[in-house]
Design a protein around this motif. Sequence first.
Motif, PDB file in Angstrom:
ATOM      1  N   ILE A  47       0.837  -1.209   0.000  1.00  0.00           N
ATOM      2  CA  ILE A  47       0.000   0.000   0.000  1.00  0.00           C
ATOM      3  C   ILE A  47       0.868   1.254   0.000  1.00  0.00           C
ATOM      4  O   ILE A  47       0.629   2.196  -0.756  1.00  0.00           O
ATOM      5  N   ALA A  48       1.901   1.246   0.861  1.00  0.00           N
ATOM      6  CA  ALA A  48       2.803   2.400   0.937  1.00  0.00           C
ATOM      7  C   ALA A  48       3.495   2.639  -0.399  1.00  0.00           C
ATOM      8  O   ALA A  48       3.637   3.783  -0.856  1.00  0.00           O
ATOM      9  N   GLY A  49       3.906   1.549  -1.069  1.00  0.00           N
ATOM     10  CA  GLY A  49       4.562   1.699  -2.368  1.00  0.00           C
ATOM     11  C   GLY A  49       3.652   2.343  -3.395  1.00  0.00           C
ATOM     12  O   GLY A  49       4.061   3.244  -4.138  1.00  0.00           O
ATOM     13  N   CYS A  50       2.383   1.918  -3.426  1.00  0.00           N
ATOM     14  CA  CYS A  50       1.422   2.486  -4.392  1.00  0.00           C
ATOM     15  C   CYS A  50       1.128   3.953  -4.096  1.00  0.00           C
ATOM     16  O   CYS A  50       1.046   4.784  -5.015  1.00  0.00           O
ATOM     17  N   VAL A  51       0.961   4.279  -2.813  1.00  0.00           N
ATOM     18  CA  VAL A  51       0.637   5.659  -2.434  1.00  0.00           C
ATOM     19  C   VAL A  51       1.826   6.579  -2.730  1.00  0.00           C
ATOM     20  O   VAL A  51       1.664   7.665  -3.307  1.00  0.00           O
ATOM     21  N   ALA A  78      -5.364   7.150  -4.943  1.00  0.00           N
ATOM     22  CA  ALA A  78      -4.632   6.244  -4.049  1.00  0.00           C
ATOM     23  C   ALA A  78      -5.187   6.318  -2.622  1.00  0.00           C
ATOM     24  O   ALA A  78      -5.361   5.290  -1.954  1.00  0.00           O
ATOM     25  N   VAL A  79      -5.451   7.534  -2.162  1.00  0.00           N
ATOM     26  CA  VAL A  79      -5.994   7.708  -0.811  1.00  0.00           C
ATOM     27  C   VAL A  79      -7.370   7.064  -0.704  1.00  0.00           C
ATOM     28  O   VAL A  79      -7.682   6.366   0.271  1.00  0.00           O
ATOM     29  N   LEU A  80      -8.219   7.275  -1.729  1.00  0.00           N
ATOM     30  CA  LEU A  80      -9.578   6.715  -1.687  1.00  0.00           C
ATOM     31  C   LEU A  80      -9.560   5.196  -1.749  1.00  0.00           C
ATOM     32  O   LEU A  80     -10.388   4.529  -1.111  1.00  0.00           O
ATOM     33  N   ILE A  81      -8.632   4.617  -2.490  1.00  0.00           N
ATOM     34  CA  ILE A  81      -8.596   3.160  -2.650  1.00  0.00           C
ATOM     35  C   ILE A  81      -7.925   2.467  -1.474  1.00  0.00           C
ATOM     36  O   ILE A  81      -8.414   1.444  -0.961  1.00  0.00           O
ATOM     37  N   PHE A  82      -6.791   3.027  -1.003  1.00  0.00           N
ATOM     38  CA  PHE A  82      -5.967   2.298  -0.037  1.00  0.00           C
ATOM     39  C   PHE A  82      -6.035   2.819   1.398  1.00  0.00           C
ATOM     40  O   PHE A  82      -5.688   2.081   2.335  1.00  0.00           O
ATOM     41  N   ILE A  83      -6.447   4.034   1.607  1.00  0.00           N
ATOM     42  CA  ILE A  83      -6.399   4.595   2.953  1.00  0.00           C
ATOM     43  C   ILE A  83      -7.795   4.804   3.538  1.00  0.00           C
ATOM     44  O   ILE A  83      -8.066   4.412   4.683  1.00  0.00           O
ATOM     45  N   VAL A  84      -8.688   5.414   2.792  1.00  0.00           N
ATOM     46  CA  VAL A  84     -10.053   5.641   3.274  1.00  0.00           C
ATOM     47  C   VAL A  84     -10.784   4.299   3.330  1.00  0.00           C
ATOM     48  O   VAL A  84     -10.762   3.535   2.357  1.00  0.00           O
ATOM     49  N   PRO A  85     -11.420   3.978   4.451  1.00  0.00           N
ATOM     50  CA  PRO A  85     -12.148   2.700   4.564  1.00  0.00           C
ATOM     51  C   PRO A  85     -13.228   2.585   3.487  1.00  0.00           C
ATOM     52  O   PRO A  85     -14.015   3.511   3.276  1.00  0.00           O
ATOM     53  N   ASN A  86     -13.255   1.452   2.781  1.00  0.00           N
ATOM     54  CA  ASN A  86     -14.245   1.224   1.723  1.00  0.00           C
ATOM     55  C   ASN A  86     -14.378  -0.272   1.508  1.00  0.00           C
ATOM     56  O   ASN A  86     -13.725  -1.082   2.167  1.00  0.00           O
ATOM     57  N   ASP A  87     -15.242  -0.621   0.543  1.00  0.00           N
ATOM     58  CA  ASP A  87     -15.496  -2.033   0.263  1.00  0.00           C
ATOM     59  C   ASP A  87     -14.521  -2.630  -0.746  1.00  0.00           C
ATOM     60  O   ASP A  87     -14.605  -3.806  -1.087  1.00  0.00           O
ATOM     61  N   GLN A  95      -3.423  -4.038  -5.730  1.00  0.00           N
ATOM     62  CA  GLN A  95      -2.189  -3.242  -5.724  1.00  0.00           C
ATOM     63  C   GLN A  95      -1.440  -3.389  -7.051  1.00  0.00           C
ATOM     64  O   GLN A  95      -0.943  -2.403  -7.622  1.00  0.00           O
ATOM     65  N   ALA A  96      -1.347  -4.630  -7.539  1.00  0.00           N
ATOM     66  CA  ALA A  96      -0.632  -4.880  -8.798  1.00  0.00           C
ATOM     67  C   ALA A  96      -1.328  -4.184  -9.963  1.00  0.00           C
ATOM     68  O   ALA A  96      -0.673  -3.594 -10.840  1.00  0.00           O
ATOM     69  N   PHE A  97      -2.666  -4.262  -9.976  1.00  0.00           N
ATOM     70  CA  PHE A  97      -3.425  -3.600 -11.041  1.00  0.00           C
ATOM     71  C   PHE A  97      -3.219  -2.078 -10.967  1.00  0.00           C
ATOM     72  O   PHE A  97      -3.021  -1.420 -11.995  1.00  0.00           O
ATOM     73  N   TYR A  98      -3.244  -1.543  -9.753  1.00  0.00           N
ATOM     74  CA  TYR A  98      -3.063  -0.103  -9.573  1.00  0.00           C
ATOM     75  C   TYR A  98      -1.644   0.317  -9.985  1.00  0.00           C
ATOM     76  O   TYR A  98      -1.455   1.328 -10.670  1.00  0.00           O
ATOM     77  N   ALA A  99      -0.645  -0.483  -9.586  1.00  0.00           N
ATOM     78  CA  ALA A  99       0.744  -0.183  -9.939  1.00  0.00           C
ATOM     79  C   ALA A  99       0.940  -0.196 -11.450  1.00  0.00           C
ATOM     80  O   ALA A  99       1.641   0.650 -12.017  1.00  0.00           O
ATOM     81  N   ALA A 100       0.307  -1.156 -12.136  1.00  0.00           N
ATOM     82  CA  ALA A 100       0.407  -1.217 -13.598  1.00  0.00           C
ATOM     83  C   ALA A 100      -0.250   0.008 -14.237  1.00  0.00           C
ATOM     84  O   ALA A 100       0.263   0.568 -15.216  1.00  0.00           O
ATOM     85  N   THR A 101      -1.382   0.438 -13.657  1.00  0.00           N
ATOM     86  CA  THR A 101      -2.104   1.595 -14.200  1.00  0.00           C
ATOM     87  C   THR A 101      -1.281   2.878 -14.090  1.00  0.00           C
ATOM     88  O   THR A 101      -1.146   3.630 -15.059  1.00  0.00           O
ATOM     89  N   ILE A 102      -0.707   3.125 -12.925  1.00  0.00           N
ATOM     90  CA  ILE A 102       0.061   4.368 -12.772  1.00  0.00           C
ATOM     91  C   ILE A 102       1.390   4.300 -13.537  1.00  0.00           C
ATOM     92  O   ILE A 102       1.943   5.326 -13.930  1.00  0.00           O
ATOM     93  N   THR A 103       1.882   3.081 -13.777  1.00  0.00           N
ATOM     94  CA  THR A 103       3.072   2.950 -14.627  1.00  0.00           C
ATOM     95  C   THR A 103       2.760   3.381 -16.055  1.00  0.00           C
ATOM     96  O   THR A 103       3.529   4.113 -16.685  1.00  0.00           O
ATOM     97  N   LEU A 104       1.610   2.935 -16.554  1.00  0.00           N
ATOM     98  CA  LEU A 104       1.186   3.352 -17.894  1.00  0.00           C
ATOM     99  C   LEU A 104       0.971   4.865 -17.960  1.00  0.00           C
ATOM    100  O   LEU A 104       1.326   5.511 -18.948  1.00  0.00           O
TER     101      LEU A 104
END
Length: 279
Positions: A47-51, A78-87, A95-104
């Motif tokens: 999570i820290a790596g993605c944020v 990143a805050v809404l997905i990984f830090i703010v409580p959600n479903d 995390q892998a999908f998010y990391a690939a997205t921000i890499t693109l």
Amino acid sequence: MKMKTNTTPPGSRSRLWMAVPAIAFGGIGIELLLMSAGFPYAALAGIAGCVIASFILFYQAYLKPRRDIVSLFVPLYAVLIFIVPNDISSGVIVQAFYAATITLLAVRLEKLFNAPKQEKKTMKQMLNEYIARIEPFLAPIDEETGHLVAQALLTYKFELYGNAAGKIAEALARLDTIAPHPGTLERALLILRERAGGFAESRVITSPEHTFMKEDYDALAIRLRPDQIESPAALDLDNALILLYAVGIETSPDDEQALEEHQRFIVQILESYKNKLTA
């Protein structure tokens, strides 16, 4: 109205974008190692790596001359997905999908948003640049000649066509005393005199006798390709008016204020050619 000319400096060509996948996927890798070791809070590393990578992407986007709104808002995602409580799960797959997205996004930002940003130039700026460009042409013209030129233009602007013709005749006589002979200015005055004479006699001039020549091209403000010219006579008149304005305001201090008050008239002429000048 504006046209494109100047550009801002290009964005940084650094390898900052590489930090985005390095930190994002690096955090996920550390998470997997900690999970294999049974560490209970291993997910925090991913999570820290993605944020952190998201904020690096934001900084990368902020440095660019052209701004990418999507990349600038990545830290919020990143805050809404990984830090703010959600479903939404914050596990390794997300995390892998998010990391690939921000890499693109980082690669896209580097390739598409690093080009210099084209700025807009007003027609007034273009007029000032034109006057500066023809400074060598203006150098031989004395103050008295400049005054006659300015008065010819102003009386034409006030629709005092008979008076304008008289001022133009005086200015033409003065040109004979100037060396080297300013042929382009002479033709501009002749073009204006012919048009003023037509207006004074309430007749339309469809085939003017006087026109600019090829050697005048560099001294003109509006320079178009042949296929862009709809009315050569109208273009010659507009170029003559702009040239006479430049001569008057640069060589006749007594007429400077009066000409500045009517600068909008000249700027409107340039604005009428905006699309062709920026084509």
